[in-house]
Design an enzyme around this catalytic site. Structure first.
Site: not given
Length: 780
Positions: A443, A480
């Protein structure tokens, strides 16, 4: 996280990149520190020896090799080098022998005759180990149920590691934490507070409240625990890792709780929303055709973070899980029947085992960019902040050592500090070795590319170590490649030819072309052919592009074709949260409608998106629920709703099984059966023929091309028409001794919209409907 809203290259200012998912909108002012300085306090009590709920604290000072015997009297006193005191333990006698211990491994480990506790803190001046023994203090409030060991900086410290060994402790069921004290200068980056019992960053199990989303009368402080009693988990004699090649992956992004939490799942209430619930629904995943699940966070997280104090979001529950408490422990409230941390660990392993036995890999969405401890305006202390804030977090030393915020959540983990880097690596290895995890999606991974002062690094040590680590060598690693500070690294993420990326550019370009934006034909062609403009560098492959149209944040696929605007009023922020630019199109009516022509258009568009995704070179990823057309009613930032907004609706799946679901499933299986759609190298001019001579025509919204199969001659012809009128497409001759068969026409009703075995087609032209796509395959 935040796949919509912060991945637009380049952002004008960091402030505009505030996370969509995190629900943080730009506000004129924050609450004052004095009013908001609430910290979690544990039931162990404060440093004076008072216990918050019941019992008293027995403290032992200046640890050396000596013995404490639990018998009667003298509760609450301290033990020094020169004397021993006896303390009351109801209905039993317990003898504990403690000594200096050893510095490694960090956390709790078994040593000869006892347990070793070790914790890092470079700047601490004192550390106290706090133990709560199982089954104590439940009858008489005067009973001693807590033991504290004051660690001596000479005898119980090696370098920056504080440690102690304790003999005579139970092998399971003990709760533990630390009180840590040190310099009080906030302007120097310190946040020590010895009144709070802190969670061990290396705790392998975390004990908190039992049931998901059930607010306790008082905040529940998480404590570490351990289990050395249970036998090793039995993975089975015939157990094998799936080892799915990266070229063959079809990823299904899903939330463990939301997958089965709804009553429509048909599961017992004790199993709904649990790891075991996922096991029950593996047949659905197999029928759909996916071979990897990407789980939203399953590390222990704080789903009640919005309820810490009155605020506009205190009606919500953090159901997505991006509020990490600990990086080693599985989410305990995903255990069935409120079973707690030990059960959660066993049931997670059982879930992984059953998924693996079904040939499905398990990828974890991991959040190493921030923790649940909030910011300096609304501080919340559970672990890292009070252990060594200056080491664990990025600080602005030019601004009163305030926490830097590149995560959108108030703090940013100092990932490239050697100690923090090793914590992250140890955590990843733990999940691979203990839980047999197959990969990780990181993330806001651009945070992991920043130095301690927040500046981007050309060769981030952590990113390199993850790529080169032997234990992680078999794992898929996916970035990401952006953060909330504007560091947008799509196609430029440091990769060492190992890292894959969520391709946010793919999402944007596919959305814009399919909805009919002008001038998008060329970039659409680039995206479906593997995004060579982004990834054809060094030894990178097409599969390093994780292609997606929809992810957990942003619109669902149904909402993408049903809403022009976000509808986030339920989030409590006046509609300020979430991204305003979604590249969506409602087909002429905003939201729900009974207009059959609009509904037909929306159905075609959802199928068009899925055809594009499943025929693109690279690694496709789809979102849980899109296989039946799940709606969040226009909410593009639904992180806080533990309701049908996020919960998989099994009843709707059954209603649409023979139509929408069948198309999505068959399209995935078509991809899997046609290797030409998932090549391990970028396409060249011999691999694809573009039936196009007007690339520069900005108003052209039609594209046709043939992907050639050099092995068997099973060429695939694809055409996308996003004009609002019919197009007579010229069909090229099929390969020698082959004929074209229509497999897909998204304008047709089920079951004719996809026919895997093909319908013979012999014409030279095909009339393609507005906003429709076709797929022909050359067959004998």
């Amino acid at each position: 996280m935040d796949s919509v809203g912060i991945n637009r290259a380049p952002l004008g200012a960091a402030a505009t990149a505030v996370s969509a998912r995190r629900g943080i909108a730009l506000r004129p002012a924050r609450r004052s520190v004095a009013a908001a300085n609430r910290v979690a306090t544990g039931s162990f009590g404060d440093a004076s020896g008072r216990v918050g709920c019941s019992g008293k604290v027995r403290r032992f000072d200046y640890v050396r090799t000596t013995t404490a015997r639990a018998q009667s009297g003298n509760a609450g006193r301290t033990m020094t080098e020169r004397q021993e005191r006896e303390c009351t333990m109801p209905n039993s006698e317990m003898s504990m022998k403690y000594s200096s211990g050893k510095a490694f491994p960090l956390g709790v480990s078994q040593v000869e005759g006892g347990l070793n506790f070790a914790i890092f803190s470079q700047h601490a001046s004192s550390v106290i180990l706090c133990l709560k023994l199982p089954g104590r203090g439940t009858q008489d409030k005067e009973d001693i149920d807590v033991v504290e060991f004051v660690l001596d900086c000479q005898r119980n410290k090696t370098g920056d590691i504080w440690h102690v060994s304790v003999e005579g402790l139970p092998a399971s069921g003990v709760l533990y934490g630390y009180r840590v004290d040190g310099p009080q200068g906030w302007d120097q980056g310190h946040r020590f507070d010895s009144s709070t019992v802190l969670l061990d960053p290396y705790a392998k199990l975390v004990s908190g409240h039992k049931y998901f989303g059930v607010a306790e009368e008082k905040p529940t402080q998480p404590f570490g625990t351990y289990d050395f009693d249970s036998s090793p988990f039995d993975w089975g004699d015939n157990y094998r890792l799936p080892n799915v090649p990266e070229t063959d992956l079809v990823i299904y992004e899903m939330n463990v709780r939301a997958f089965t939490a709804d009553e429509s799942s048909g599961l017992d209430s004790d199993v709904r929303g649990s790891y075991l619930g996922v096991i029950d629904k593996i047949p659905h995943l197999l029928e759909l055709g996916v071979n990897a699940v990407e789980l939203l966070p399953v590390f222990e997280f704080d789903e009640l973070e919005f309820k810490r104090y009155p605020n506009p979001r205190d009606h919500m529950v953090n159901t997505w899980g991006y509020s990490t408490i600990n990086f080693f422990a599985p989410m305990s409230r995903y255990a069935s029947a409120g079973g707690g941390p030990v059960a959660a660990s066993k049931e997670l392993k059982q879930m992984v085992k059953e998924l693996h036995n079904a040939g499905i890999e398990v990828i974890l969405d991991v959040v190493y960019n921030h923790t649940n401890e909030a910011d300096d305006a609304n501080p919340y202390m559970t672990s890292f902040r009070g252990i060594d804030n200056k080491v664990y977090y990025m600080l602005d030393l030019n601004n009163n050592a305030q926490l830097l915020n590149f995560s959108g959540c108030g703090n940013t983990l100092n990932c490239n500090h050697p100690v923090v880097m090793e914590l992250i690596l140890d955590s990843l290895r733990h999940w691979v070795e203990e839980y047999h995890i197959d990969g990780f999606r990181f993330d806001l991974a651009s945070v992991l590319c920043r130095g301690p002062d927040g500046r981007p690094l050309d060769a981030p040590p952590l990113i390199k170590e993850i790529a080169k680590d032997a234990v992680l060598s078999r794992c898929k690693i996916i970035a990401e490649p952006w953060d909330c500070g504007g560091l947008y690294l799509v196609g430029r993420f440091p990769n060492w030819d190992r890292w894959a990326e969520w391709n946010g550019q793919y999402r944007d370009d596919i959305r814009r072309f399919i909805k009919g934006d002008p001038g998008m034909k060329g970039v659409f062609a680039t995206r479906v052919s593997g995004s060579a403009d982004l990834y054809k560098v060094n030894q990178r492959k097409p599969h390093h592009s994780v292609n997606f149209v929809i992810a957990h944040d942003g619109f669902t696929l149904y909402d993408l074709v049903s809403y022009n605007l976000k509808h986030n009023d339920a989030n409590g922020e006046g509609g300020r949260d979430g991204c305003n630019d979604n590249f969506s199109w409602n087909g002429g009516v905003e939201g729900e409608t009974n207009d059959l022509s609009v509904l037909s258009l929306r159905s075609r568009q959802m199928k068009n998106f899925h055809v594009a995704l499943m025929t693109s070179q690279g690694t496709p990823m789809m979102l849980m629920g899109d296989e039946y057309g799940h709606t969040r009613y226009g909410n593009n930032n639904s992180y806080g709703h533990d309701t049908c907004i996020n919960h998989f609706q099994w009843g709707q799946l059954e209603e649409r099984r023979d139509g929408h679901f069948r198309f999505f499933s068959e399209m995935i299986k078509f991809r899997q059966s046609n290797p030409v759609l998932r090549q391990d190298r970028f396409l060249n001019k011999n691999d694809v023929t573009w039936h196009e001579d007007s690339w520069e025509n900005q108003e052209s919204k039609f594209l046709a091309f043939t992907v050639h199969d050099h092995n068997s001659g099973g060429d695939i012809f694809l055409a996308f028409n996003v004009h609002d009128y019919f197009v007579d497409a010229v069909i090229p001759p099929p390969p020698h001794h082959k004929c074209w068969n229509r497999v897909v026409d998204t304008n047709l009703e089920s079951p004719h919209d996809i026919v895997p075995e093909g319908v013979p087609f012999s014409g030279s032209r095909y009339r393609i409907a507005p906003y429709a796509s076709i797929l022909l395959k050359a067959m004998p």
